[in-house]
Design a protein around this motif. Sequence first.
Motif, PDB file in Angstrom:
ATOM      1  N   LEU A 120      -1.549   7.065  10.446  1.00  0.00           N
ATOM      2  CA  LEU A 120      -2.513   7.253  11.427  1.00  0.00           C
ATOM      3  C   LEU A 120      -2.404   6.458  12.393  1.00  0.00           C
ATOM      4  O   LEU A 120      -2.841   6.588  13.720  1.00  0.00           O
ATOM      5  N   ILE A 121      -2.301   5.056  12.122  1.00  0.00           N
ATOM      6  CA  ILE A 121      -2.318   4.047  13.192  1.00  0.00           C
ATOM      7  C   ILE A 121      -0.958   4.396  13.985  1.00  0.00           C
ATOM      8  O   ILE A 121      -1.263   4.240  15.608  1.00  0.00           O
ATOM      9  N   TYR A 122       0.143   4.771  13.736  1.00  0.00           N
ATOM     10  CA  TYR A 122       1.184   5.071  14.542  1.00  0.00           C
ATOM     11  C   TYR A 122       0.847   6.119  15.600  1.00  0.00           C
ATOM     12  O   TYR A 122       1.037   6.015  16.670  1.00  0.00           O
ATOM     13  N   ARG A 123       0.218   7.191  15.075  1.00  0.00           N
ATOM     14  CA  ARG A 123      -0.096   8.290  15.873  1.00  0.00           C
ATOM     15  C   ARG A 123      -1.189   7.912  16.887  1.00  0.00           C
ATOM     16  O   ARG A 123      -0.996   8.273  18.065  1.00  0.00           O
ATOM     17  N   VAL A 124      -2.174   7.088  16.365  1.00  0.00           N
ATOM     18  CA  VAL A 124      -3.133   6.595  17.375  1.00  0.00           C
ATOM     19  C   VAL A 124      -2.544   5.942  18.566  1.00  0.00           C
ATOM     20  O   VAL A 124      -3.227   5.897  19.636  1.00  0.00           O
ATOM     21  N   THR A 125      -1.740   4.942  18.121  1.00  0.00           N
ATOM     22  CA  THR A 125      -1.193   3.944  19.043  1.00  0.00           C
ATOM     23  C   THR A 125       0.068   4.661  19.660  1.00  0.00           C
ATOM     24  O   THR A 125       0.733   3.936  20.753  1.00  0.00           O
ATOM     25  N   GLU A 126       0.205   5.742  19.282  1.00  0.00           N
ATOM     26  CA  GLU A 126       1.670   6.611  20.086  1.00  0.00           C
ATOM     27  C   GLU A 126       2.849   5.394  19.628  1.00  0.00           C
ATOM     28  O   GLU A 126       3.809   5.672  20.669  1.00  0.00           O
ATOM     29  N   GLY A 127       2.917   4.959  18.617  1.00  0.00           N
ATOM     30  CA  GLY A 127       4.024   4.138  18.567  1.00  0.00           C
ATOM     31  C   GLY A 127       4.287   2.958  19.297  1.00  0.00           C
ATOM     32  O   GLY A 127       5.441   2.388  19.122  1.00  0.00           O
ATOM     33  N   GLN A 128       3.380   2.631  19.884  1.00  0.00           N
ATOM     34  CA  GLN A 128       3.252   1.675  21.063  1.00  0.00           C
ATOM     35  C   GLN A 128       3.309  -0.009  20.421  1.00  0.00           C
ATOM     36  O   GLN A 128       3.325  -0.886  20.993  1.00  0.00           O
ATOM     37  N   ILE A 129       2.485   0.039  19.100  1.00  0.00           N
ATOM     38  CA  ILE A 129       2.031  -1.265  18.583  1.00  0.00           C
ATOM     39  C   ILE A 129       2.588  -1.636  17.249  1.00  0.00           C
ATOM     40  O   ILE A 129       2.756  -0.386  16.365  1.00  0.00           O
ATOM     41  N   PRO A 130       3.200  -2.712  17.089  1.00  0.00           N
ATOM     42  CA  PRO A 130       3.930  -2.858  15.756  1.00  0.00           C
ATOM     43  C   PRO A 130       2.906  -2.861  14.501  1.00  0.00           C
ATOM     44  O   PRO A 130       1.845  -3.150  14.694  1.00  0.00           O
ATOM     45  N   ILE A 131       3.399  -2.151  13.298  1.00  0.00           N
ATOM     46  CA  ILE A 131       2.561  -2.078  12.430  1.00  0.00           C
ATOM     47  C   ILE A 131       3.495  -2.785  11.242  1.00  0.00           C
ATOM     48  O   ILE A 131       4.409  -2.432  11.054  1.00  0.00           O
ATOM     49  N   ILE A 132       2.753  -3.559  10.349  1.00  0.00           N
ATOM     50  CA  ILE A 132       3.351  -4.050   9.030  1.00  0.00           C
ATOM     51  C   ILE A 132       2.628  -3.315   7.854  1.00  0.00           C
ATOM     52  O   ILE A 132       1.306  -3.401   7.728  1.00  0.00           O
ATOM     53  N   GLY A 133       3.442  -2.699   7.084  1.00  0.00           N
ATOM     54  CA  GLY A 133       3.035  -1.881   6.012  1.00  0.00           C
ATOM     55  C   GLY A 133       3.074  -2.504   4.754  1.00  0.00           C
ATOM     56  O   GLY A 133       4.050  -3.067   4.551  1.00  0.00           O
ATOM     57  N   VAL A 134       2.058  -2.571   3.969  1.00  0.00           N
ATOM     58  CA  VAL A 134       1.965  -3.175   2.741  1.00  0.00           C
ATOM     59  C   VAL A 134       0.890  -2.347   1.769  1.00  0.00           C
ATOM     60  O   VAL A 134       0.145  -1.821   2.322  1.00  0.00           O
ATOM     61  N   GLY A 135       1.464  -2.406   0.433  1.00  0.00           N
ATOM     62  CA  GLY A 135       0.777  -1.579  -0.478  1.00  0.00           C
ATOM     63  C   GLY A 135       1.598  -0.626  -1.271  1.00  0.00           C
ATOM     64  O   GLY A 135       2.083   0.447  -0.771  1.00  0.00           O
ATOM     65  N   GLY A 136       2.007  -1.156  -2.581  1.00  0.00           N
ATOM     66  CA  GLY A 136       2.623  -0.205  -3.483  1.00  0.00           C
ATOM     67  C   GLY A 136       4.105  -0.194  -3.351  1.00  0.00           C
ATOM     68  O   GLY A 136       4.741   0.878  -3.681  1.00  0.00           O
ATOM     69  N   ILE A 137       4.871  -1.123  -2.688  1.00  0.00           N
ATOM     70  CA  ILE A 137       6.032  -1.240  -2.277  1.00  0.00           C
ATOM     71  C   ILE A 137       6.761  -1.671  -3.694  1.00  0.00           C
ATOM     72  O   ILE A 137       6.702  -2.902  -3.990  1.00  0.00           O
ATOM     73  N   PHE A 138       7.625  -1.037  -4.340  1.00  0.00           N
ATOM     74  CA  PHE A 138       8.235  -1.420  -5.740  1.00  0.00           C
ATOM     75  C   PHE A 138       9.917  -1.435  -5.532  1.00  0.00           C
ATOM     76  O   PHE A 138      10.547  -1.751  -6.192  1.00  0.00           O
ATOM     77  N   ASP A 139      10.294  -0.481  -4.455  1.00  0.00           N
ATOM     78  CA  ASP A 139      11.737  -0.281  -4.277  1.00  0.00           C
ATOM     79  C   ASP A 139      12.031   0.109  -2.816  1.00  0.00           C
ATOM     80  O   ASP A 139      10.945   0.238  -1.896  1.00  0.00           O
ATOM     81  N   GLY A 140      13.349   0.337  -2.567  1.00  0.00           N
ATOM     82  CA  GLY A 140      13.757   0.624  -1.324  1.00  0.00           C
ATOM     83  C   GLY A 140      13.326   1.827  -0.847  1.00  0.00           C
ATOM     84  O   GLY A 140      12.942   2.052   0.694  1.00  0.00           O
ATOM     85  N   LYS A 141      13.297   2.829  -1.395  1.00  0.00           N
ATOM     86  CA  LYS A 141      12.572   4.196  -1.333  1.00  0.00           C
ATOM     87  C   LYS A 141      11.043   3.736  -0.530  1.00  0.00           C
ATOM     88  O   LYS A 141      10.581   4.282   0.288  1.00  0.00           O
ATOM     89  N   ASP A 142      10.201   3.131  -1.570  1.00  0.00           N
ATOM     90  CA  ASP A 142       8.938   2.853  -0.956  1.00  0.00           C
ATOM     91  C   ASP A 142       8.881   2.352   0.342  1.00  0.00           C
ATOM     92  O   ASP A 142       7.899   2.719   1.282  1.00  0.00           O
ATOM     93  N   ALA A 143       9.562   1.253   0.597  1.00  0.00           N
ATOM     94  CA  ALA A 143       9.883   0.586   1.954  1.00  0.00           C
ATOM     95  C   ALA A 143      10.205   1.572   2.991  1.00  0.00           C
ATOM     96  O   ALA A 143       9.441   1.602   4.206  1.00  0.00           O
ATOM     97  N   TYR A 144      11.170   2.527   2.789  1.00  0.00           N
ATOM     98  CA  TYR A 144      11.716   3.615   3.690  1.00  0.00           C
ATOM     99  C   TYR A 144      10.724   4.399   3.991  1.00  0.00           C
ATOM    100  O   TYR A 144      10.358   4.919   5.154  1.00  0.00           O
TER     101      TYR A 144
END
Length: 360
Positions: free
Chosen positions: A285-309
């Motif tokens: 949602l944030i990416y769409r609202v900002t049209e990809g122009q603002i960096p986002i740090i994603g956190v929550g429920g990352i346990f492996d590389g697939k989650d991060a990707y």
Amino acid sequence: MYSVIKKCLFRMEPERAHQWAVNALQAAQQTPVLLWALERKQAVRDPRLAVQSGQLHFPNPVGMAAGFDKNATIYPALAALGFGFVEVGTLTPKPQPGNSRPRLYRLEEDDAVINRMGFNNKGIIQAAHSFSTLHRPSVPIGINLGKNKKTPQEEAAGDYRTGLRALYRHGDYFVINISSPNTQGLRDLQHADSLQFLLSDILEEREELRRETGEVRPIFVKLAPDLNADMMTETVQIGVKLGIDGFIAVNTTRSRKDLVSPHRTEEGGLSGRPLSSSSTEAIRLIYRVTEGQIPIIGVGGIFDGKDAYQKIRAGASLVQIYTGLIYQGPSIVRSINQKLLSLLERDGLDSIQEAVGLDA
């Protein structure tokens, strides 16, 4: 090896186990050659993982989330574990003990943790001293700022301005934490009127510091996952309009949906695997609202590389872990980065930055 250590740690009361880990990392920092050997073993050095965000260079996109190094005492050791950046705090102007114990619970059946710590920390003066004495690692260091529990809501901006001014020369970026569920009334600061005043005041302080130092430090806002889509959109739009540099999605949640652990009814913020989907949706949602122009740090429920990707493809430029580290151990950092490289190869991409927002 961690499976053996984990059995011992999980027999301890969670907060005591955390302190044991902090003590172990502090001890490791006393021997530079040990830190060097640790980094040599843990770090994944590959230019395809590098992220450039403004003036900041991240050797890989996997960071340590705030909450682990509350007092900025072990960030050199955390960097040696292979993290691409480390965020310390949450730090408040005055020291405070936080909420009464017990206040930290493992939900092993759910790969989750509930905490109601309440910004327990030794304050910004102690943190500034730590920054002045500890070795500075080569990765960016973020500083997560909060307000003291006893500070009235109408004076909250003063606490954030105080923290920013006291630690400005020590942080590579700063985070305005207005989304923890464990300080009464804190999340009310996300509402439009309060947010407009708060962020305007903080950015005014940043401008004064820019004039004094000649340096501009990026400021991120950390958002709650419990905002509905309209509220999150409004919050993001206000932040962008005022000149906020980025967002962290997301903090812990009050939701208890589909949990099975006996501790599921405890008060506090939930982190870990149950937060994964809501975190990814917030990023998208944030990416769409900002049209990809603002960096986002994603956190929550990352346990492996697939989650991060998944979070990166949803729009996150960078990701952070915490609960995953508790359950998987220090090798999780190297494992995630290695998996990210294999996923880039699978998708025919030359860098992790090419993957940002592909699914948004």
